[in-house]
Write an enzyme that holds these catalytic residues in place. Sequence first.
Site, PDB file in Angstrom:
ATOM      1  N   LYS A  97       0.958  -1.181  -0.546  1.00 59.84           N
ATOM      2  CA  LYS A  97      -0.217  -0.001  -0.029  1.00 59.84           C
ATOM      3  C   LYS A  97       0.844   1.236   0.352  1.00 59.84           C
ATOM      4  O   LYS A  97       0.817   2.252  -0.791  1.00 59.84           O
ATOM      5  CB  LYS A  97      -0.688  -0.103   1.195  1.00 59.84           C
ATOM      6  CG  LYS A  97      -0.266   0.534   2.446  1.00 59.84           C
ATOM      7  CD  LYS A  97      -1.127   0.158   3.976  1.00 59.84           C
ATOM      8  CE  LYS A  97      -0.607   0.323   4.939  1.00 59.84           C
ATOM      9  NZ  LYS A  97       0.503   1.200   5.311  1.00 59.84           N
ATOM     10  N   GLN A 109      -7.971  -4.940   9.430  1.00 58.24           N
ATOM     11  CA  GLN A 109      -6.922  -4.657  10.002  1.00 58.24           C
ATOM     12  C   GLN A 109      -7.118  -3.232  11.173  1.00 58.24           C
ATOM     13  O   GLN A 109      -5.792  -2.727  11.578  1.00 58.24           O
ATOM     14  CB  GLN A 109      -5.594  -4.605   9.164  1.00 58.24           C
ATOM     15  CG  GLN A 109      -4.934  -5.392   8.798  1.00 58.24           C
ATOM     16  CD  GLN A 109      -3.409  -5.289   7.850  1.00 58.24           C
ATOM     17  OE1 GLN A 109      -2.657  -5.406   8.345  1.00 58.24           O
ATOM     18  NE2 GLN A 109      -3.377  -5.411   6.667  1.00 58.24           N
ATOM     19  N   ARG A 156       1.151 -11.468  10.123  1.00 63.32           N
ATOM     20  CA  ARG A 156       2.420 -11.260   9.529  1.00 63.32           C
ATOM     21  C   ARG A 156       3.830 -12.222   9.253  1.00 63.32           C
ATOM     22  O   ARG A 156       5.156 -11.899   8.508  1.00 63.32           O
ATOM     23  CB  ARG A 156       3.355 -10.822  11.001  1.00 63.32           C
ATOM     24  CG  ARG A 156       2.632  -9.578  11.663  1.00 63.32           C
ATOM     25  CD  ARG A 156       2.405  -8.600  11.593  1.00 63.32           C
ATOM     26  NE  ARG A 156       1.801  -8.340  10.388  1.00 63.32           N
ATOM     27  CZ  ARG A 156       1.088  -7.633   9.168  1.00 63.32           C
ATOM     28  NH1 ARG A 156       1.733  -6.906   8.916  1.00 63.32           N
ATOM     29  NH2 ARG A 156      -0.197  -7.594   9.033  1.00 63.32           N
TER      30      ARG A 156
END
Length: 656
Positions: free
Chosen positions: A11, A228, A586
């Site tokens: 992003k 998120q 992660r």
Amino acid sequence: MLVLAGAGTGKTRVITVRIAHLVRSGVRPEHILAVTFTNKAAREMRDRVRELLDADAAGRITIGTFHAVCARVLRRHIDYLGLSTRFGIAAQGYQVGLIQALAGELGLRDMGRTPKDWLREISARKNALLQPDDLRTADASPEELRLADLYESYEKRLHGMDLLDFDDLLVLVLRLWQEHPRLLNAYRQQYRFLLVDEYQDTNAVQFKLLAALAGDRANICAVGDDDQSIYGWRGADVGNILRFEESFPGARVIRLEQNYRSTTTILQAANQVIAANPRRHVKSLWSARGEGEKVLVVQAETETAEAAFVAESILDRAGGAGGRVWTDFAVLFRSNHQSRLLEHAFRQQRIPYRMVGGQSFYQRREVLDAVSYVFAAVNPADDLSTLRILNVPPRGLGDRAVERLKYWQGVTGFPLQRVLALAEYQAELAPSAATALREFLAVLDRARRAFAGQGDFARHIEALLSEAGYLSGLVRIYRSRADALDRRENIYEFIGAAANHRERRGPSADIRGFLEEFALMDDNDRIEGRKQGDAVILSTVHAAKGLEFPVVYITGLEQGLFPHRQALEEHRLDEERRLFYVALTRARDALVLTWARRRRVHRDLVRRRPSLFLDSLPANLVEHCTPKEAIRPAPPEVADEYVARMREMFAPSRDP
């Protein structure tokens, strides 16, 4: 435009390349505004833009945090609101000190809240655009009325000194634009292209600022991932990203779904977990990296066995043919107190580790207080421990009492506990303080005799801390009930360590052996790694957001721990599931999830149930096993290479 950028889809690159494209397409750099949440993120964005554009163009683009951009606006125009342009910005420490002073003046110090608690409450009201008078409704509770008085005094005192706090920076800009539409229009003309990073973390005021600046033209590009959104507890509103198309009619929605970080197996597992959340933008991450190894779910017998497995597994993987380094590994957990057993296991195996976003368990204030009580009871000549706990919790022994204590020690040469027992010293104290002091000494004496005998010294530690008023006094020390309960949990984790020591050592275990082990591990076995950052990462999931690692362990996956008991009680399961999704994503290459069938709660081992999140993992992508099954013996040649590497790694340094 809303760019739904899933985990690991790049992003930040999207934002910076879009900025460069706008400039190359003829947009004047000064017409572009990019905002994010942290100074680190803003610096990274600025650096990447400089790599894509010439220095002059890059320097004319406004890139910064919400607070930095708003401060710049206020510096130019705050006089429109009747305030001085010479304002200063009060740091959090200053705010806390001011609240503490004002709470004392208003008689609010013993209301069960710390200055930080009051400050959080005031911040929440400010960000809801409520003034003190808005809290004084006919049906307001006494607590809300007290908050209104403190809020009003805080604002008057702060602004009377030409100071603004961080919330003011946002709220006053919104007020400025609402009260002076011509000024707002000027900013709309200046900032014609808006870009927002981490849009899922915006709160109510930040949304209103962006909507006001975008206006009817609505040339706003928001980048974020509702999956998120994990900061609802500090004011972030996931509804901002979910309602984006309602807020900006005609908006385009673009989904970035190719993940460049993780294997297909990890992504499919994460996708299925998060799909259980009903309110979300549907997206499905995929990867071209290949299938990868299965997700490992390891059921340990106890939390001690769980920590030991994690340490052994890391050693096993570090010694494999892949030649991984310590920084390839991260161990994530839901709550800070879970780090204690992991730290212990890592120190036993001499694995270097580094805490991220949290203090080492052994350095937490309440743990140091607890161990100081034990040291002072076991060794009456330990002046440092005695001095630390003398007025913790408060016993009326202030600075003057401590000064006189040191004076009498200088005269007599006695250890502090013996000086405290002197009638001459106690005569100088207020009667209530002298009484409290005598009880303090009696508690230490009873504990000393208990520790000298055989028995459960974990129980004796709990009795000592209870009789000394420390456990019940946590609310007086930290004022906030929530903070006190968190710290109490850490103290019981320390008591659990004593119980574990006794179980390991058997009948021969005693309090001195436990204290020796504790002291040696805290001081002598701390391994920082030979290279900067060359250590396994220990982190809460919240602190690990935005990071990635080749191998990730997620521990404590049990009902009441992850998802957290309080979140279940408050019906916040969706945010807990998003937190688990963040933890899963992660990992790049391997993912190991662990839970314990029995975990110590205070002094007792309690049976646990596996987290409901484990049930939502795709069965075909998961391998369930025990610690013994998870660690397979290495071939002899690999084992020999591993031993050689370990010897080299821990050989004495030849550097001067």
